[in-house]
Write a protein that holds these residues in place. Structure first.
Motif, PDB file in Angstrom:
ATOM      1  N   ASP A 173      45.159  31.529  28.348  1.00 46.96           N
ATOM      2  CA  ASP A 173      44.502  32.817  28.087  1.00 46.96           C
ATOM      3  C   ASP A 173      43.814  32.807  26.730  1.00 46.96           C
ATOM      4  O   ASP A 173      42.714  33.353  26.568  1.00 46.96           O
ATOM      5  N   ALA A 176      40.676  30.882  27.080  1.00 44.50           N
ATOM      6  CA  ALA A 176      39.672  31.662  27.804  1.00 44.50           C
ATOM      7  C   ALA A 176      39.024  32.698  26.891  1.00 44.50           C
ATOM      8  O   ALA A 176      37.803  32.908  26.925  1.00 44.50           O
ATOM      9  N   ALA A 307      35.323  30.124  30.836  1.00 42.99           N
ATOM     10  CA  ALA A 307      36.362  31.147  30.696  1.00 42.99           C
ATOM     11  C   ALA A 307      36.924  31.538  32.055  1.00 42.99           C
ATOM     12  O   ALA A 307      38.144  31.716  32.211  1.00 42.99           O
ATOM     13  N   LEU A 310      39.244  28.808  33.244  1.00 40.19           N
ATOM     14  CA  LEU A 310      40.511  28.834  32.517  1.00 40.19           C
ATOM     15  C   LEU A 310      41.411  29.966  33.013  1.00 40.19           C
ATOM     16  O   LEU A 310      42.634  29.808  33.087  1.00 40.19           O
ATOM     17  N   ARG A 311      40.829  31.084  33.360  1.00 46.46           N
ATOM     18  CA  ARG A 311      41.635  32.203  33.861  1.00 46.46           C
ATOM     19  C   ARG A 311      42.229  31.892  35.232  1.00 46.46           C
ATOM     20  O   ARG A 311      43.302  32.402  35.568  1.00 46.46           O
ATOM     21  N   TYR A 388      35.705  33.409  39.831  1.00 49.10           N
ATOM     22  CA  TYR A 388      35.113  32.174  39.315  1.00 49.10           C
ATOM     23  C   TYR A 388      33.899  31.770  40.152  1.00 49.10           C
ATOM     24  O   TYR A 388      32.826  31.474  39.610  1.00 49.10           O
TER      25      TYR A 388
END
Length: 502
Positions: A173, A176, A307, A310-311, A388
């Motif tokens: 997190d 991100a 980002a 990554l989430r 995403y």
């Protein structure tokens, strides 16, 4: 569920049933039965195994080349701020990076995420605390004092890496949010550049209107003199007055647009919107064609895509944690200290007290809460995966749209420039023919209006070209520093200064 999954679950079920048969023996001692029940809970927790989904993030397949082609597609679009040839703009971007409230909020969110990552990581480590107590009690005839000093120790053994999953999710997190911060810096720089060019164009439009108002006012004076001498018709006077009033009205509107553009720029700079920012007199020339790279490179270049990816990974880590919450937990607790009725005897050896305990806990009945939490985490992971893919598709659309606009605006600017030249020639001929009495005054007014509209449209087209170029830089994920090292250094310096802020 796969065949291997059914096999593992069948093996656990057989083990649990066999253990139940063994502990049901009535001749077992109570202590043995208690230990057996605890171990049964451990096995039951492990038998709650559920197959987790595959962890392979599928991105939309991009084409090998952008469909809206432009020339010179190699390289990366970094350092675009310097290519715009607007020295004052670079200073304003630097001011915005330091003073913009929204970017400051993003920096604070990143600092919060860094603290949360440290908190999650600390949960895996042992805890040690010190304490001291003093008290007095009695029944009236027999009073008694009690003093104690203790060290308390606690540690949850991370048998299934549950705590590690939480720490990993918090760290992802943080990464991100770091990408969000970089994206916010880039968007702010682009926003300042676009607001700057909008303000410059608005200033040029005001200048064009002022020139036309001046020309129409001078011509009205000449016409009125001619009317007094009986050389000019009343119709020409009325037309001249009407056109002057219309242009003064347009000048007022454009001055309002200029004030709004400048105030918008000042807000991005973190200033009071006082409409006092000095502007350039002309729009800069459009930089040469930018490198667009390959569509596949966009997935690694754009901060918002990174980002979003990554989430997804963070949601997977939280799903692992929710899944393992259904497994047993083991913890160690201990204390070491001294206790005495007399304060001066507290440090003597005979006052020593200590304890060490090991605890095993296994959820047995919770009304389906843990299972529902795992299902919730799975749904959240699926949401992140969908977001995403949506982010990637929108990024491709932004690039294709900006590339197409690049080509169309180039043609528009070329034709607008031709229009300006031709209408200026027409205006000159109309003025000469009007003075020679070959055409009416309305013909001259139409030629003047058309020439003015052509210059105004050309100025607007130049600004649209610059605006689209910035959109293209932004869509391609290019940064405004000249290299990746500059980007990393700038971000590190800003975050370091933030950490030093009380």
């Amino acid at each position: 569920m796969s065949a291997a999954s059914w096999t593992r679950r069948w093996e656990w079920t057989n083990r649990v049933q066999a253990f139940r048969n063994r502990i049901s023996n009535p001749h077992r001692k109570p202590l043995q039965q208690c230990l057996a029940v605890a171990l049964l809970g451990l096995l039951a927790g492990c038998s709650s195994w559920v197959e987790l989904p595959d962890r392979e993030l599928q991105a939309p397949n991009p084409p090998e080349q952008w469909l809206s082609r432009i020339e010179r597609l190699e390289g990366q679009p970094q350092g675009w701020l310097q290519r715009l040839q607007a020295p004052k703009l670079a200073e304003l971007v630097e001011q915005a990076l330091q003073q913009n409230p929204q970017l400051q909020n993003t920096r604070a969110l990143l600092a919060e995420a860094e603290a949360q990552a440290r908190i999650a990581g600390a949960e895996r480590q042992p805890s040690l605390s010190a304490g001291a107590e003093a008290g007095r009690s009695g029944t009236g005839s027999n009073d008694r004092s009690q003093f104690s000093a203790t060290l308390t120790f606690g540690w949850e053994l991370d048998l299934w890496n549950k705590l590690s999953d939480s720490a990993r999710a918090a760290e992802i997190d943080r990464q991100a949010l770091l990408q969000d911060y970089r994206s916010a810096r880039l968007s702010l720089a682009a926003g300042v550049a676009k607001a700057w060019f909008n303000s410059v164009e608005a200033g040029q439009q005001v200048g064009l209107s002022q020139q036309l108002v001046s020309v129409l006012a001078d011509r009205l004076d000449v016409l009125e003199e001619g009317y007094q001498a009986g050389l000019v018709a009343a119709l020409d006077i009325h037309l001249a007055r009407a056109n002057l009033a219309a242009e003064r009205s347009r000048l007022s509107t454009r001055q309002q647009n200029l004030g709004s553009s400048v105030r918008q720029l000042e807000l991005l700079l973190g200033r009071y919107p006082a409409n006092r920012q000095a502007l350039a007199q002309q729009l800069p020339p459009l930089p040469e064609t930018i490198p667009a790279g390959l569509p596949s490179e966009l997935l690694q270049r754009r901060f918002d895509i990174r980002a979003a990816e990554l989430r997804v990974q963070s949601s997977w880590a939280r799903l692992d944690r929710r899944h393992k919450d259904r497994f047993p937990s083991f913890s160690l607790t201990g204390s070491y200290g001294r206790s005495s009725d007399q304060l001066d005897q507290l440090l003597r050896g005979e006052s020593l007290v200590w304890s060490l305990l090991g605890g095993l806990s296994q959820p047995l009945l919770d009304g389906g809460r843990l299972e529902a939490l795992e299902a919730q985490a799975l749904a959240q992971a699926q949401q992140r995966e969908a977001l995403y893919r949506d982010t990637v598709l929108k990024a491709f659309d932004e690039v294709e749209t900006a590339l197409q606009q690049e080509r169309q605006l180039t043609r528009f600017v070329e034709q607008s420039q031709i229009s300006v030249v031709e209408f200026q020639l027409a205006e000159q001929l109309a003025a000469e023919q009007y003075r020679a009495g070959l055409v009416q005054y309305i013909t001259l007014l139409e030629a003047q209006r058309s020439a003015f509209e052509a210059r105004s449209s050309y100025t607007q087209a130049l600004n649209q070209q610059l605006q689209n170029r910035i959109d293209l830089y932004l869509a391609l994920g290019g940064d405004f520093e000249t290299s990746t090292a500059e980007v990393e250094l700038a971000v590190e310096n800003e975050l370091t200064s933030l950490q030093g802020t009380p």
